[in-house]
Design an enzyme around this catalytic site. Sequence first.
Site, short mmCIF file in Angstrom:
data_model
loop_
_atom_site.label_atom_id
_atom_site.label_comp_id
_atom_site.label_asym_id
_atom_site.label_seq_id
_atom_site.Cartn_x
_atom_site.Cartn_y
_atom_site.Cartn_z
N SER A 1 0.81 -1.21 0.00
CA SER A 1 0.00 0.00 0.00
C SER A 1 0.85 1.27 0.00
CB SER A 1 -0.92 -0.03 1.23
OG SER A 1 -1.01 1.23 1.83
N LYS A 2 0.44 2.19 -0.89
CA LYS A 2 1.14 3.48 -0.99
C LYS A 2 1.14 4.20 0.34
CE LYS A 2 -1.53 5.07 -4.35
NZ LYS A 2 -2.09 5.20 -5.65
#
Length: 423
Positions: free
Chosen positions: A296-297
């Site tokens: 996840s960013k």
Amino acid sequence: MTNKELADIMYPNVTKTIDDYEKMYPERNLDPKAVVTRFAPSPTGFVHMGSLLTAFIASKVPKDTNGVFYLRIEDTDQKRSVENGIEGIIKDLKAFDIEITEGAISETEEIGSYGPYIQSKRIEIYHTFAKWLVENDYAYPCFCQPEELEAIREHQEKRKERIGYYGRHAHCRYLSNEERAERIKNGETYVLRLKSTGDFEKKVSINDLVRGRIDYPENDIDHILIKSDGIPVYHFAHVVDDHLMRTTHILRGEEWLPSTPLHIELFNKFGFTVPKYCHLGVVVKIDEDGSRRKLSKRKDPEAKVSFYAEKGIPSEAVKLYLMTIANSNFEGWYDQNPDKTLDDFTFDFKKMSASGSLFDIEKMYNISKNYISRLKATEVYKGLCKWSQEYDPDFYKLITKYQELTTNVLNIEREQKKPRKDF
Ligand code: GLU
């Protein structure tokens, strides 16, 4: 009123035809085996690890086959665009030696004869193709407002019917051209919808290069192709662009797999060859509690590719790692051929895992250590200077003052059979 007359009312400014564009963008003059791929990000300003993997493979396969790799910017969704978002992407790619030799090369410049490579500059092209669909009764204007769409949905839910704008639920499908023209003249807003001829009871096969054959129900949804502001949606732009840019292989995330029947229907309606598809699994990591989740960013610093430069991991090591997760036979090959480079290895779609790649930062660190241990002290010194100049200026001053000493230190137990790895 004929469809042609309606199409003229809808797209009065279109002066070219599909044939004009076919001539402007002819088949590329390449070997029959040459692969043409693209990387097609939104201009979000940076590249995520999952996209880097896609871009890396998409750029590798043309290298192996004397093909072409190009960069197309998909900026039709304003929400996903940031200012100077193209340059950030190009910089991130360049850090991994993915040089753009065709496509957008900055916010305003591009190279290549298949452009424009930024979708917002291709509106006239999309409208020409949209007009052709209307003329041929494959698309129609839809005036339904959110309330009407909601009413259709409620009706379907109540009767436990499949949700969507299709068949008899697609109200605007059944308007006469006269009524359509009248409503357009009255200034009503409308979107362009595909008039699908698919049958949900029938199957369409996707021969995915990674996943093999996948059967899906045919598309029968009258999807929106062009929004009320005249901007196309991804599905439509993808088909037009990949055809005109003569893409042979589409490498993209697996989230697009379920929409592929729609894309195939569009390619078929236009009579275009359907390119080969390769849907890449997501890059996942194992959380501390043992569960698998998408990198996840927001949560994972390692999802941003700039993280590796900051940590001082050589881009070559990152690429070695990417190839390790991309092709199951790479690690063995590299063990046997430690003096070879990635360019000597031929990528194979069949050796990719369909279930997604497990991202293991420890493994990347190991690959990086091994890689650095094989470099000459002078090369490590160079890399150290480059890194410290940006991330640790005091250290940079020190090592440049004591260049010889530093190089000698870096040479301790190096250039031997089992070099030290604990630098
Ligand atoms: N713009 C799309 C995305 O960012 C590209 C998908 C594709 O490569 O076709 O997901």
